[in-house]
Write a protein that holds these residues in place. Structure first.
Motif, short mmCIF file in Angstrom:
data_model
loop_
_atom_site.label_atom_id
_atom_site.label_comp_id
_atom_site.label_asym_id
_atom_site.label_seq_id
_atom_site.Cartn_x
_atom_site.Cartn_y
_atom_site.Cartn_z
N GLY A 1 0.77 -1.23 0.00
CA GLY A 1 0.00 0.00 0.00
C GLY A 1 0.80 1.28 0.00
N GLY A 2 2.06 1.24 -0.41
CA GLY A 2 2.88 2.44 -0.38
C GLY A 2 2.34 3.56 -1.26
N MET A 3 1.96 3.25 -2.49
CA MET A 3 1.43 4.28 -3.40
C MET A 3 0.07 4.77 -2.93
N VAL A 4 -0.75 3.86 -2.46
CA VAL A 4 -2.08 4.23 -1.96
C VAL A 4 -1.96 5.22 -0.82
N ARG A 5 -1.08 4.92 0.13
CA ARG A 5 -0.94 5.80 1.29
C ARG A 5 -0.28 7.13 0.92
N HIS A 6 0.69 7.08 0.01
CA HIS A 6 1.34 8.33 -0.42
C HIS A 6 0.33 9.24 -1.11
N ALA A 7 -0.46 8.68 -2.00
CA ALA A 7 -1.45 9.49 -2.72
C ALA A 7 -2.48 10.10 -1.79
N GLU B 1 -3.68 -2.31 7.92
CA GLU B 1 -3.29 -1.91 9.27
C GLU B 1 -2.47 -0.62 9.24
N ALA B 2 -1.61 -0.46 8.23
CA ALA B 2 -0.83 0.77 8.08
C ALA B 2 -1.74 1.96 7.79
N GLU C 1 -4.78 2.33 8.82
CA GLU C 1 -5.41 2.67 10.09
C GLU C 1 -4.44 3.42 11.00
N ARG C 2 -3.18 2.95 11.07
CA ARG C 2 -2.19 3.60 11.93
C ARG C 2 -1.96 5.04 11.51
N GLU C 3 -2.00 5.29 10.21
CA GLU C 3 -1.71 6.63 9.69
C GLU C 3 -2.96 7.49 9.55
N ASP C 4 -4.09 7.01 10.08
CA ASP C 4 -5.35 7.77 10.06
C ASP C 4 -5.75 8.17 8.64
N LEU C 5 -5.62 7.22 7.71
CA LEU C 5 -5.95 7.48 6.31
C LEU C 5 -7.18 6.71 5.84
N ALA C 6 -7.90 6.10 6.79
CA ALA C 6 -9.00 5.22 6.40
C ALA C 6 -10.12 5.94 5.66
#
Length: 428
Positions: free
Chosen positions: A213-219, A242-243, A245-250
């Motif tokens: 999920g690196g690109m998903v989270r970066h975007a 889980e990442a 959720e941890r980064e509050d990006l849900a």
């Protein structure tokens, strides 16, 4: 007339020397006390036992040596098992086997022992051969793709954390400066993809083969994009979610355990495919690009990032890569990818080769493996850790020598009037 075979014993060192055109470039020693090659060589190979000899005799070439190495029957001395790059440079540059005559081959077999032609059990890390996979399911069917992806990616999330680093990114990074760290280079790669896609707040991104999920989270984090990622690896999907959720990006990001062909949504502003095309098979490119085109809105963009060949002939990977790393993997040149994208109705706007960046990326992963060797061995076992050591070192060398490349292909889905919603000049 009967054929009389020479039955005199042959040492392993003598056999090695007889099969090499230019001599032995390293110091080779064997359990029978024989040796070959320069005594003062910095790199050495040591064959520890008869099982190792059987692996090599029953599967000549890189597969037999890999089996012996993975099982600990063949030692590489002078390098760390997590990064045997220097040894591979020497071997691949100077190891020149010649094909023996039938008589010579028979003499060597008799001299070394016919009993060594009984294949030992294959290492547990080895995947089934192509013919057996064909019996179990059609190549690139959904079930077979899921199986081979699990073979490689569902090793251990903790192992990948140790090797890939905090980014958990298993694709080519972008080194904007020679002294950039691996983490900086991975962020730069994601940001380059985002800029090429011209991501804007509120847009929708589909990332196929999304990994952890690196690109998903970066975007989502950096561009305010609503991003959906899909992966065939259950362990990747769980870690990625889980990442998120941890980064509050849900509220913006989601990763699903799903075959990309099962994505039902459409109308995305952008699609990114980072490291998926290598797994789908060249014959499936038309369906692949057509499917991704249909997920885009008119004016949407596609960025395809994948390993390529420096030519456009479909080429299966070698025996070691196919059995131990990427089963069913298949590569071809960027020209074939561009053609398939164009034939699917996409307009190609830009292409870029990041080959040398991948060599630097692999060097970084190899350093991580060496630094975390004990923890990696504790997590997955020494055999699997050895597989990764030779795989990454060999791949680094292949990128350096232009035997494989890494291409970005940026394309647009134009509207009915031919408008790509793309500027006259690139803005990234």
């Amino acid at each position: 007339m009967t054929l009389q075979l020479q039955a005199d014993p042959v040492t392993i060192g003598e056999a090695i020397e007889s099969l090499l055109r230019d001599g032995v470039p390293v110091r080779f020693t064997a359990y029978d006390g024989s040796a070959a090659g320069p005594a003062d060589a910095e790199i050495g190979l040591h064959l520890k036992n008869e099982r190792g000899l059987s692996y090599i005799m029953t599967a000549p070439g890189d597969l037999g040596m890999a089996r012996a190495y993975v099982m600990g029957d063949l030692e590489v001395r002078g390098v760390h098992p997590g990064n045997p790059y220097d040894a591979m440079v020497l071997l691949m540059s100077h190891l020149r086997f010649r094909r023996p005559t039938i008589g010579e081959a028979l003499r060597l077999v008799r001299g070394l022992g016919v009993s060594n032609l009984v294949p030992p059990p294959i290492p547990p890390q080895e995947h089934a051969p192509r013919w057996r996979r064909a019996v179990e399911g059609l190549r690139h069917s959904r079930s077979r793709d899921a199986d081979v992806i699990a073979h490689h990616y569902d090793v251990s999330n903790r192992f990948y954390e140790l090797v890939l680093g905090p980014s958990m990114t298993y694709t080519c990074a972008l080194f904007e400066t020679p002294d950039a760290t691996l983490e900086e280079a991975q962020r730069a790669k994601y940001d380059l993809v985002a800029r090429k896609l011209d991501l804007q707040p509120g847009q929708r991104l589909l990332d196929v083969g999304c990994g952890w999920g690196g690109m998903v989270r970066h975007a989502a984090r950096e561009y305010g994009v609503r991003a959906l990622g899909v992966t065939l690896s259950a362990e990747q999907a769980q870690w990625a979610q889980e990442a998120i959720e941890r980064e509050d990006l849900a509220d913006l990001a989601e990763v699903r355990h799903l075959d990309y062909r099962e994505v039902s949504e459409s109308g995305f502003d952008a699609v990114s495919s980072i490291g998926l095309t290598e797994h789908i098979g060249v014959r499936n490119y038309p369906a692949y690009f057509s499917f991704l085109r249909d997920r885009l809105r008119p004016g949407g963009r596609l960025l395809n990032h994948c390993i390529t060949r420096p030519h456009n002939r479909p080429t299966e990977t070698g025996a070691f890569i196919d059995r131990y790393v990427f089963p069913d993997g298949e590569l071809t040149g960027s020209g074939t990818i561009i053609t398939a994208a164009q034939d699917a109705g996409l307009e190609v706007q830009h292409t870029e080769n990041l080959r040398r960046h991948y060599a630097h990326t692999l060097a970084g992963w190899s350093r991580n493996l060496v630094e975390n060797w004990d923890a990696c061995v504790a997590e997955v076992g020494e055999g699997t850790a050895r597989v990764w050591g030779i795989y990454m070192a060999g791949s680094r060398l292949a990128f350096e020598r232009d035997e494989i490349e890494l291409h970005h292909v940026l394309a647009t889905r134009n509207d009915a009037t031919g408008d790509p919603s793309y500027p006259m000049r690139h803005t990234f």
